[in-house]
Design a protein around this motif. Structure first.
Motif, PDB file in Angstrom:
ATOM      1  N   GLY A 226      40.222  43.895  42.211  1.00 34.14           N
ATOM      2  CA  GLY A 226      41.146  44.579  42.735  1.00 34.14           C
ATOM      3  C   GLY A 226      42.336  45.152  41.763  1.00 34.14           C
ATOM      4  N   ASN A 227      43.466  45.452  42.075  1.00 32.04           N
ATOM      5  CA  ASN A 227      44.542  45.397  41.306  1.00 32.04           C
ATOM      6  C   ASN A 227      44.649  44.368  40.210  1.00 32.04           C
ATOM      7  N   SER A 228      44.586  43.264  40.293  1.00 28.37           N
ATOM      8  CA  SER A 228      44.829  42.052  39.467  1.00 28.37           C
ATOM      9  C   SER A 228      43.944  42.175  38.397  1.00 28.37           C
ATOM     10  N   LEU A 229      42.654  42.570  38.612  1.00 28.93           N
ATOM     11  CA  LEU A 229      41.709  42.846  37.689  1.00 28.93           C
ATOM     12  C   LEU A 229      42.024  44.142  36.875  1.00 28.93           C
ATOM     13  N   LYS A 230      42.384  45.156  37.470  1.00 27.59           N
ATOM     14  CA  LYS A 230      42.815  46.246  36.579  1.00 27.59           C
ATOM     15  C   LYS A 230      43.963  46.065  35.543  1.00 27.59           C
ATOM     16  N   THR A 231      44.924  45.308  36.265  1.00 21.98           N
ATOM     17  CA  THR A 231      46.170  44.911  35.479  1.00 21.98           C
ATOM     18  C   THR A 231      45.507  44.276  34.289  1.00 21.98           C
ATOM     19  N   GLU A 232      44.786  42.943  34.376  1.00 14.89           N
ATOM     20  CA  GLU A 232      44.495  42.200  33.368  1.00 14.89           C
ATOM     21  C   GLU A 232      43.464  43.003  32.370  1.00 14.89           C
ATOM     22  N   LEU A 233      42.718  43.907  32.639  1.00 15.95           N
ATOM     23  CA  LEU A 233      41.916  44.617  31.978  1.00 15.95           C
ATOM     24  C   LEU A 233      42.694  45.582  30.955  1.00 15.95           C
TER      25      LEU A 233
ATOM     26  N   MET B 292      39.730  55.454  30.656  1.00 18.72           N
ATOM     27  CA  MET B 292      41.183  55.846  30.603  1.00 18.72           C
ATOM     28  C   MET B 292      42.308  55.647  31.641  1.00 18.72           C
ATOM     29  N   ALA B 293      41.784  55.551  32.815  1.00 18.12           N
ATOM     30  CA  ALA B 293      42.656  55.135  33.844  1.00 18.12           C
ATOM     31  C   ALA B 293      42.886  53.799  33.932  1.00 18.12           C
ATOM     32  N   VAL B 294      42.479  52.787  33.104  1.00 18.44           N
ATOM     33  CA  VAL B 294      42.985  51.551  33.079  1.00 18.44           C
ATOM     34  C   VAL B 294      43.873  51.410  31.718  1.00 18.44           C
ATOM     35  N   ARG B 295      43.371  52.052  30.691  1.00 14.93           N
ATOM     36  CA  ARG B 295      43.902  51.737  29.399  1.00 14.93           C
ATOM     37  C   ARG B 295      45.482  52.427  29.561  1.00 14.93           C
ATOM     38  N   TYR B 296      45.589  53.585  30.188  1.00 15.15           N
ATOM     39  CA  TYR B 296      46.987  54.421  30.076  1.00 15.15           C
ATOM     40  C   TYR B 296      47.542  54.201  31.376  1.00 15.15           C
ATOM     41  N   GLU B 297      48.522  53.372  31.628  1.00 11.18           N
ATOM     42  CA  GLU B 297      49.236  53.033  32.883  1.00 11.18           C
ATOM     43  C   GLU B 297      50.606  53.384  32.610  1.00 11.18           C
ATOM     44  N   GLY B 298      50.992  54.133  31.716  1.00  7.08           N
ATOM     45  CA  GLY B 298      52.599  54.599  31.595  1.00  7.08           C
ATOM     46  C   GLY B 298      53.571  53.368  31.310  1.00  7.08           C
TER      47      GLY B 298
ATOM     48  N   PHE C 189      34.177  48.845  31.120  1.00  5.12           N
ATOM     49  CA  PHE C 189      33.023  49.238  32.160  1.00  5.12           C
ATOM     50  C   PHE C 189      31.713  49.470  31.689  1.00  5.12           C
ATOM     51  N   ILE C 190      31.770  49.381  30.200  1.00  5.07           N
ATOM     52  CA  ILE C 190      30.324  49.214  29.571  1.00  5.07           C
ATOM     53  C   ILE C 190      29.850  47.986  29.567  1.00  5.07           C
ATOM     54  N   ASP C 191      30.707  47.212  29.282  1.00  5.02           N
ATOM     55  CA  ASP C 191      30.282  45.597  29.193  1.00  5.02           C
ATOM     56  C   ASP C 191      30.111  45.137  30.556  1.00  5.02           C
ATOM     57  N   HIS C 192      30.724  45.541  31.628  1.00  2.00           N
ATOM     58  CA  HIS C 192      30.739  45.168  33.027  1.00  2.00           C
ATOM     59  C   HIS C 192      30.930  46.130  34.072  1.00  2.00           C
ATOM     60  N   PRO C 193      29.924  46.995  34.034  1.00  6.12           N
ATOM     61  CA  PRO C 193      29.854  48.055  35.152  1.00  6.12           C
ATOM     62  C   PRO C 193      30.136  47.785  36.626  1.00  6.12           C
ATOM     63  N   GLU C 194      29.773  46.533  36.683  1.00  8.15           N
ATOM     64  CA  GLU C 194      30.169  46.093  38.124  1.00  8.15           C
ATOM     65  C   GLU C 194      31.566  46.058  38.489  1.00  8.15           C
ATOM     66  N   TRP C 195      32.500  46.177  37.353  1.00  6.90           N
ATOM     67  CA  TRP C 195      33.784  45.830  37.781  1.00  6.90           C
ATOM     68  C   TRP C 195      34.374  47.225  38.203  1.00  6.90           C
ATOM     69  N   VAL C 196      33.637  48.274  37.905  1.00  5.99           N
ATOM     70  CA  VAL C 196      34.194  49.505  38.620  1.00  5.99           C
ATOM     71  C   VAL C 196      34.324  49.540  40.155  1.00  5.99           C
ATOM     72  N   ASN C 197      33.407  48.744  40.770  1.00  6.37           N
ATOM     73  CA  ASN C 197      33.291  48.765  42.244  1.00  6.37           C
ATOM     74  C   ASN C 197      34.535  47.730  42.847  1.00  6.37           C
ATOM     75  N   GLU C 198      35.100  46.750  41.907  1.00  4.08           N
ATOM     76  CA  GLU C 198      35.828  45.723  42.083  1.00  4.08           C
ATOM     77  C   GLU C 198      37.305  46.365  42.178  1.00  4.08           C
TER      78      GLU C 198
END
Length: 384
Positions: free
Chosen positions: A168-175, A307-313, A372-381
């Motif tokens: 979830g959000n914890s994964l998004k933040t860490e990535l 892009m949605a993970v890399r750029y968080e403002g 998401f190229i290395d771990h496409p399964e993280w998309v659904n996480e």
């Protein structure tokens, strides 16, 4: 008889001298190496051994940092340990099996030390460099072996070590924390980078265009009708970042595209349906959306997830980019359509061309990866 004896003695002495010279020659050649200045003058793709002092880590064409090293992937050599002029430095790409020994993040104490490096004299970071390195050694010895050709180019799992077991959000933040602060290119440097990241594997003189799939000469980049240009897959007006260094020059979402096809796509969001494009068959569009051909649907989706993970403002001059489930997002920092992108990610799995592109961006240019190229399964996480 005396003449014969003198001739025999003279011949024997000549033979001895010749043997001594032959035996000494390889030693002299083996000990030979180039100075950094000589390496700078001979960027001719020859394999040479270069000796110099470690002066820092290159992070851009004219940027070498001397502390707080971001990774172990490169170092800069100069003929003086106090050199600060990057024009007098040669940039060394460190192969994966030597990074733990000679990378500056792991061994900052190497700064100022003398090293010898054997590799190919060829530009790195668009700067005079040494690549395809087979050995690095300190002045006192300790040469490491050449890279194992079966070894992965990039230690992927180690790169994502801190993201393990997060969701979830914890994964998004860490990535975000992992891929943030990448080396940024200028917009003009993107031209040359795309010629490498999107090179046609069947023809090294060409690139593959994203939407048409056409193989086209690298030198035909520009603004003409049949040229190729730099397509921002995350439309640059969605967040109004233009071509600024950072999101506007991020190779993970920039691809070569036919000029007129790129113009038709414009800043449309992504969705299914519409009229088939006459030049880019398999691509469909209407007034508010664009559907790419099936072969790159997953590529497009994973670029937008990146892009949605890399750029968080979290940096003052960077936008906070997010995906939503609408179209007609205009200049807002949003891109859609999320539900369709999730479908495309599953429909078009990661292929070797995507993986190769990810590796090149990581090792040669930005030094960050698309998770998401290395771990496409993280998309659904993250987006479930």
């Amino acid at each position: 008889m005396k003449l014969y004896a003198l001739f025999k003695k003279t011949w024997a002495m000549s033979l001895l001298i010749f043997v001594l010279l032959v035996s000494l020659t390889p030693v002299s050649q083996a000990a030979a190496f180039l100075s950094v200045a000589q390496a700078l003058e001979n960027q001719n793709n020859s394999v040479q051994t270069v000796k110099g002092y470690v002066v820092g880590q290159p992070t851009g064409t004219s940027t070498v940092i001397t502390s707080n090293y971001p990774n172990d992937y490169a170092l800069a050599l100069a003929d003086s340990s106090n050199e600060t002029n990057t024009d007098k430095m040669v940039y060394v790409q460190i192969p994966s099996n030597l990074r733990s020994t000679f990378g500056l993040q792991s061994h900052s104490e190497l700064k100022g030390k003398s090293l010898t490096v054997t590799g190919t004299l060829t530009p790195y970071f668009s700067h005079s460099g040494i690549k395809s390195v087979t050995s690095i050694s300190t002045e006192t010895g300790g040469t490491d072996p050449a890279p194992d050709p079966t070894e992965p180019t990039v230690p992927v799992e180690d790169y994502y070590r801190t993201a393990a077991e997060k969701t979830g959000n914890s994964l998004k933040t860490e990535l975000h924390n992992i891929i943030d602060h990448h080396t940024e290119l200028s917009y003009s440097a993107v031209w040359e980078a795309l010629k490498k990241t999107d090179e046609d594997p069947a023809n090294a003189n060409n690139v593959i265009l994203l939407y048409t799939g056409r193989s086209q000469a690298k030198g035909t980049n520009g603004g003409g009708v049949d040229d190729w240009n730099r397509e921002h897959v995350w439309a640059k007006s969605h967040g109004d970042f233009g071509t600024a260094m950072g999101p506007g020059t991020d190779l993970h979402h920039l691809r070569p595209a036919d000029v007129s096809v790129n113009s038709t796509r414009g800043n449309l969001d992504f969705d299914n349906g519409g009229t088939e494009h006459s030049e880019a068959l398999g691509n469909y569009f209407d007034s508010d959306s664009w559907e790419p051909r099936d072969e790159v649907k997953g590529d497009v989706a994973r670029m937008l997830f990146y892009m949605a993970v890399r750029y968080e403002g979290d940096v003052s001059d960077e936008p906070d980019l997010e995906l939503n489930n609408t179209v007609n997002n205009g200049t807002a920092p949003y891109h859609g359509k999320l539900s369709v992108l999730l479908q495309w990610n599953a429909q078009d799995p990661v292929d070797d061309r995507e993986r190769r592109r990810n590796d090149i961006i990581y090792s040669d240019y930005q030094h960050n990866r698309n998770p998401f190229i290395d771990h496409p399964e993280w998309v659904n996480e993250i987006w479930n």
